[in-house]
Design an enzyme around this catalytic site. Sequence first.
Site, PDB file in Angstrom:
ATOM      1  N   ASP A 163       5.433  -6.491   2.674  1.00 29.72           N
ATOM      2  CA  ASP A 163       6.538  -6.326   1.773  1.00 29.72           C
ATOM      3  C   ASP A 163       6.696  -7.830   1.036  1.00 29.72           C
ATOM      4  O   ASP A 163       6.610  -8.632   1.851  1.00 29.72           O
ATOM      5  CB  ASP A 163       7.573  -5.798   2.399  1.00 29.72           C
ATOM      6  CG  ASP A 163       8.444  -5.178   1.336  1.00 29.72           C
ATOM      7  OD1 ASP A 163       8.685  -3.986   1.113  1.00 29.72           O
ATOM      8  OD2 ASP A 163       9.380  -6.065   0.782  1.00 29.72           O
ATOM      9  N   ILE A 164       7.053  -7.917  -0.100  1.00 25.84           N
ATOM     10  CA  ILE A 164       7.272  -8.884  -0.923  1.00 25.84           C
ATOM     11  C   ILE A 164       8.619  -9.701  -0.428  1.00 25.84           C
ATOM     12  O   ILE A 164       8.704 -10.861  -0.552  1.00 25.84           O
ATOM     13  CB  ILE A 164       7.551  -8.729  -2.359  1.00 25.84           C
ATOM     14  CG1 ILE A 164       8.419  -7.874  -2.799  1.00 25.84           C
ATOM     15  CG2 ILE A 164       6.107  -8.583  -3.094  1.00 25.84           C
ATOM     16  CD1 ILE A 164       8.805  -7.904  -4.323  1.00 25.84           C
ATOM     17  N   LEU A 180       0.950  -1.209   0.075  1.00 23.68           N
ATOM     18  CA  LEU A 180       0.133  -0.150   0.032  1.00 23.68           C
ATOM     19  C   LEU A 180       0.768   1.261  -0.029  1.00 23.68           C
ATOM     20  O   LEU A 180       0.298   2.262   0.272  1.00 23.68           O
ATOM     21  CB  LEU A 180      -0.997   0.158   1.268  1.00 23.68           C
ATOM     22  CG  LEU A 180      -1.952  -1.068   1.226  1.00 23.68           C
ATOM     23  CD1 LEU A 180      -3.068  -0.901   2.157  1.00 23.68           C
ATOM     24  CD2 LEU A 180      -2.817  -1.050  -0.144  1.00 23.68           C
ATOM     25  N   TYR A 216      14.518   2.307 -14.716  1.00 21.39           N
ATOM     26  CA  TYR A 216      13.337   1.674 -14.560  1.00 21.39           C
ATOM     27  C   TYR A 216      13.381   0.331 -15.645  1.00 21.39           C
ATOM     28  O   TYR A 216      13.276  -0.798 -15.202  1.00 21.39           O
ATOM     29  CB  TYR A 216      12.011   2.349 -14.968  1.00 21.39           C
ATOM     30  CG  TYR A 216      10.876   1.971 -14.758  1.00 21.39           C
ATOM     31  CD1 TYR A 216      10.385   1.097 -13.956  1.00 21.39           C
ATOM     32  CD2 TYR A 216      10.375   1.886 -16.255  1.00 21.39           C
ATOM     33  CE1 TYR A 216       9.194   0.290 -14.146  1.00 21.39           C
ATOM     34  CE2 TYR A 216       8.969   1.274 -16.381  1.00 21.39           C
ATOM     35  CZ  TYR A 216       8.588   0.544 -15.251  1.00 21.39           C
ATOM     36  OH  TYR A 216       7.627  -0.008 -15.579  1.00 21.39           O
ATOM     37  N   LEU A 228      -0.388  10.644 -19.809  1.00 21.18           N
ATOM     38  CA  LEU A 228      -0.957  11.469 -20.746  1.00 21.18           C
ATOM     39  C   LEU A 228      -2.322  11.602 -20.449  1.00 21.18           C
ATOM     40  O   LEU A 228      -2.948  12.685 -20.412  1.00 21.18           O
ATOM     41  CB  LEU A 228      -0.469  11.344 -22.045  1.00 21.18           C
ATOM     42  CG  LEU A 228      -1.090  11.861 -23.241  1.00 21.18           C
ATOM     43  CD1 LEU A 228      -1.068  13.523 -23.166  1.00 21.18           C
ATOM     44  CD2 LEU A 228      -1.044  11.522 -24.625  1.00 21.18           C
TER      45      LEU A 228
END
Length: 330
Positions: free
Chosen positions: A52-53, A34, A142, A191
């Site tokens: 958390d993963i 979250l 990324y 966008l």
Amino acid sequence: MKKILVSGGAGYIGSHTVQALAEAGYGPVVLDSLITGHREAVGKDIPFYQGDITDEGLVSEIIKKESISAGIHFAARSLVGESVQKPDLYFEENTAKTNRFVNTLLQCGVNKIVFSSTAAAYGNPKEVPIPEESKTEPINPYGASKLMIEQSLYWLEQAYGLKWMALRYFNAAGAAWDGSLGEDHTPETHLIPLVLKTALEQREAISIFGTDYDTPDGTCIRDYIHVLDLAEAHIRALETLEQGVACGAYNVGTGTGYSVREVIAMAKGVTGIDMPILEAPRREGDPDILVAKVEKIQRVLSWQARYSDLETIIKTAWRWHQKHPHGYGK
Ligand code: UDP
């Protein structure tokens, strides 16, 4: 019922996929920190765990308690600009944490995973539409952080028999039909939501980042894919992994691109609002054209975009924004 652990299931693409899984007869189980996700985006009848993963204790407890048979892994940071400012954050949160998460899945006997990857793995395209075998040379952390995960999944397949598919999303857009789920990012950088927020007068104008690109109208062309089509692609990926078919990376797009000006014109048509436009300088790192070659996913997964014409994308997004002008829970 097959139970699927969905990390990041409270995020934009994750929440639509969770709903689609439930509708398709799967039992989705959500794990989300979250930090960027929204609790309200996950139905009350869906098992939800906040965490958390990398919390091995929690992940293994969920897998046992819920009898998980496969994972869909969305949880990640996904802002290109932020990744350039803080590459360490992206290699930690995306690459390192995923390595630990997949390791926990494998330790607990879960050996099937569908992973959300990105067209940013390609960098500047060498050919358009971009085929999967095109050279991957990301131009931001990324894209690099996601590509490194794909590579690690490949090696985990060789070593431990992991069954995996990485879905390289092009531009995710649109919202659930009834406007109950949609895009709610802080900050918003995409966008279509920004155009619609301008229509709602939450912003003064929509900026066009660059009008001198090598495209017919001078603005960037992107392959917009409806989030409901993306959700369906994950289900097809799971089904295909079950059948033991080809692990690997798959583009998820339509094969058709629209320019920034075309998107704005369609938004004006759908909303009936003539929002002000500002012609602004280029945004760093934006290639002229990004359009997917989609032959592989159509052939191997028998998947095809069904809702991704630009009008449907913008109509559904507009419904969401009108119903939730300030996003979830606000
Ligand atoms: N874009 C724009 N104005 C904005 C936001 C985005 O002109 O306020 C352009 C952006 O330069 C890109 C396209 O719209 O060419 C899609 O950008 P978005 O951020 O939605 O997705 P991305 O392609 O970065 O994943």
